[in-house]
Motif scaffolding. Structure first.
Motif, PDB file in Angstrom:
ATOM      1  N   UNK A   1       0.951  -1.317  -0.165  1.00 58.71           N
ATOM      2  CA  UNK A   1       0.100  -0.157   0.176  1.00 58.71           C
ATOM      3  C   UNK A   1       0.890   1.148   0.265  1.00 58.71           C
ATOM      4  N   UNK A   2       1.917   1.198   0.853  1.00 61.78           N
ATOM      5  CA  UNK A   2       2.921   2.412   0.705  1.00 61.78           C
ATOM      6  C   UNK A   2       3.629   2.761  -0.526  1.00 61.78           C
ATOM      7  N   UNK A   3       3.657   1.556  -1.286  1.00 60.26           N
ATOM      8  CA  UNK A   3       4.382   1.744  -2.419  1.00 60.26           C
ATOM      9  C   UNK A   3       3.532   2.190  -3.591  1.00 60.26           C
ATOM     10  N   UNK A   4       2.103   2.254  -3.240  1.00 61.25           N
ATOM     11  CA  UNK A   4       1.238   2.899  -4.001  1.00 61.25           C
ATOM     12  C   UNK A   4       0.742   4.250  -3.705  1.00 61.25           C
ATOM     13  N   UNK A   5       1.791   4.548  -3.065  1.00 57.81           N
ATOM     14  CA  UNK A   5       1.687   6.132  -2.315  1.00 57.81           C
ATOM     15  C   UNK A   5       0.454   6.424  -1.317  1.00 57.81           C
ATOM     16  N   UNK A   6       0.112   5.404  -0.669  1.00 57.44           N
ATOM     17  CA  UNK A   6      -0.672   5.497   0.317  1.00 57.44           C
ATOM     18  C   UNK A   6       0.077   5.629   1.713  1.00 57.44           C
ATOM     19  N   UNK A   7      -0.574   6.509   2.566  1.00 59.18           N
ATOM     20  CA  UNK A   7       0.134   6.796   4.109  1.00 59.18           C
ATOM     21  C   UNK A   7      -0.649   5.488   4.920  1.00 59.18           C
ATOM     22  N   UNK A   8       0.458   4.738   5.449  1.00 63.84           N
ATOM     23  CA  UNK A   8      -0.105   3.721   6.115  1.00 63.84           C
ATOM     24  C   UNK A   8       0.843   3.541   7.530  1.00 63.84           C
ATOM     25  N   UNK A   9       0.063   2.913   8.547  1.00 62.01           N
ATOM     26  CA  UNK A   9       0.626   2.924   9.838  1.00 62.01           C
ATOM     27  C   UNK A   9       0.157   1.307  10.351  1.00 62.01           C
ATOM     28  N   UNK A  10       1.544   0.800  10.696  1.00 62.52           N
ATOM     29  CA  UNK A  10       1.472  -0.725  10.830  1.00 62.52           C
ATOM     30  C   UNK A  10       1.576  -0.861  12.282  1.00 62.52           C
ATOM     31  N   UNK A  11       0.503  -1.464  13.016  1.00 60.28           N
ATOM     32  CA  UNK A  11       0.707  -1.435  14.376  1.00 60.28           C
ATOM     33  C   UNK A  11       0.774  -3.060  14.970  1.00 60.28           C
ATOM     34  N   UNK A  12       1.582  -3.632  15.410  1.00 63.34           N
ATOM     35  CA  UNK A  12       1.776  -4.683  15.936  1.00 63.34           C
ATOM     36  C   UNK A  12       1.119  -5.149  17.452  1.00 63.34           C
ATOM     37  N   UNK A  13       0.154  -6.034  17.402  1.00 64.51           N
ATOM     38  CA  UNK A  13      -0.569  -6.247  18.485  1.00 64.51           C
ATOM     39  C   UNK A  13      -0.353  -7.529  19.151  1.00 64.51           C
ATOM     40  N   UNK A  14       0.941  -8.110  18.743  1.00 67.04           N
ATOM     41  CA  UNK A  14       1.428  -9.526  18.964  1.00 67.04           C
ATOM     42  C   UNK A  14       2.452  -9.445  19.878  1.00 67.04           C
TER      43      UNK A  14
END
Ligand code: ATP
Ligand code: MG
Length: 259
Positions: free
Chosen positions: A26-39
């Motif tokens: 998604x980031x490579x398609x110029x979207x602003x993305x936040x990944x959150x690790x809940x594990x």
């Protein structure tokens, strides 16, 4: 901003691989993305090249001590933001149970982040992707309460249909806590088209749950398994590998759903 949880109570089905590589694609398609690790395993954190043992703030500080999400954000060299997790999160769901609104802590933290971004003219994220642990613990429930849609990675093996029926029921029950909750899509992972059983199960899934199945099948691909050892999403490790191209296709499907 759309919040998407990657969840399946079953272990080892490709949740983390999907969370990391969908985020990067998604980031490579110029979207602003936040990944959150809940594990507490922290696999999504290390898979993006962030050292989980060197983090000064993790999602545990956000949930337990009310640290703001914004303060726990680190940026991954792969072009997106990450909020990491590590062992500090282990046993957290027991501790959290004593808090009031224990299932809404994450949702409230997200709402505060949105407000803070608006107040400081920080561009909002297009997507927030949450990697869940393989259980329906309080952390996963926190994710599902805050989320707009769930993506379920699923392996095409004998119990897949039963598993998916169970999961749909669980999600149905959780709509009591979050009326917006729905299955955004099911993605077939670790797929081997030469395997007859996998093909049969895939066809059965299509027949029973066709409307929620992503068209993209994620193949079993060695590059996907190797990339985390280098702290890279596969798109930065072997951009043209089958696994990388599959996650780019999946990202395109996810974006199309948003339109
Ligand atoms: N498409 C794939 N091709 C090859 N290997 C894969 C693929 N998807 C995942 N793997 C490997 O399979 C293992 C399990 O994947 P992953 O960690 O993504 O699953 P998970 O559902 O997050 O597991 P857990 O339930 O423990 O959190 C990992 O070693 C990962 O590298
Ligand atoms: Mg995982």
């Amino acid at each position: 901003m759309e919040i998407i949880a990657i969840a399946n109570q079953k272990g080892g089905v490709g949740k983390t691989t999907t969370a990391v590589n969908l985020t990067a694609s998604l980031a490579a398609k110029r979207k602003r993305v936040l990944l959150i690790d809940l594990d507490p395993q922290g696999n999504a954190t290390s898979g993006t090249g962030v050292d989980k043992n060197e983090l000064s703030l993790t999602i545990a500080d956000v949930l337990l001590d009310g640290v703001s999400l914004a303060d726990a954000i680190v940026s991954s060299p792969a072009g997106f933001d990450v909020i990491g997790a590590n062992r500090d999160l282990a046993g957290m769901d027991i501790t959290l149970m004593n808090k009031t609104d224990s299932h809404e802590l994450f949702k409230n933290a997200m709402a505060a982040l949105v407000e803070q971004q608006a107040a400081t003219n920080t561009p909002a994220y297009d997507y927030v992707i949450i990697d869940c642990a393989p259980s329906l613990n309080l952390l996963t429930i926190n994710a599902l309460v805050a989320t707009d849609g769930v993506i379920i990675p699923m392996q095409c093996e004998y119990y897949a249909l039963e598993g998916l029926a169970d999961l749909s029921q669980t999600i149905e029950r959780l709509t009591e806590l979050n009326p917006n909750l729905y299955i955004r899509g099911v993605v077939r992972t670790l797929y081997d088209a030469r395997n007859t059983l996998a093909r049969d199960v895939s066809a059965e899934l299509e027949a029973h749950f066709g409307d929620i199945m992503y068209k993209t099948h994620i193949p079993r691909n060695i590059r996907l398994a190797e990339a985390p050892a280098h702290g890279l999403p596969v798109i930065a490790y072997e951009r043209w590998s089958k696994g990388s191209r599959a996650y780019q296709k999946l990202a395109a499907e996810v974006i199309k759903q948003s339109a």
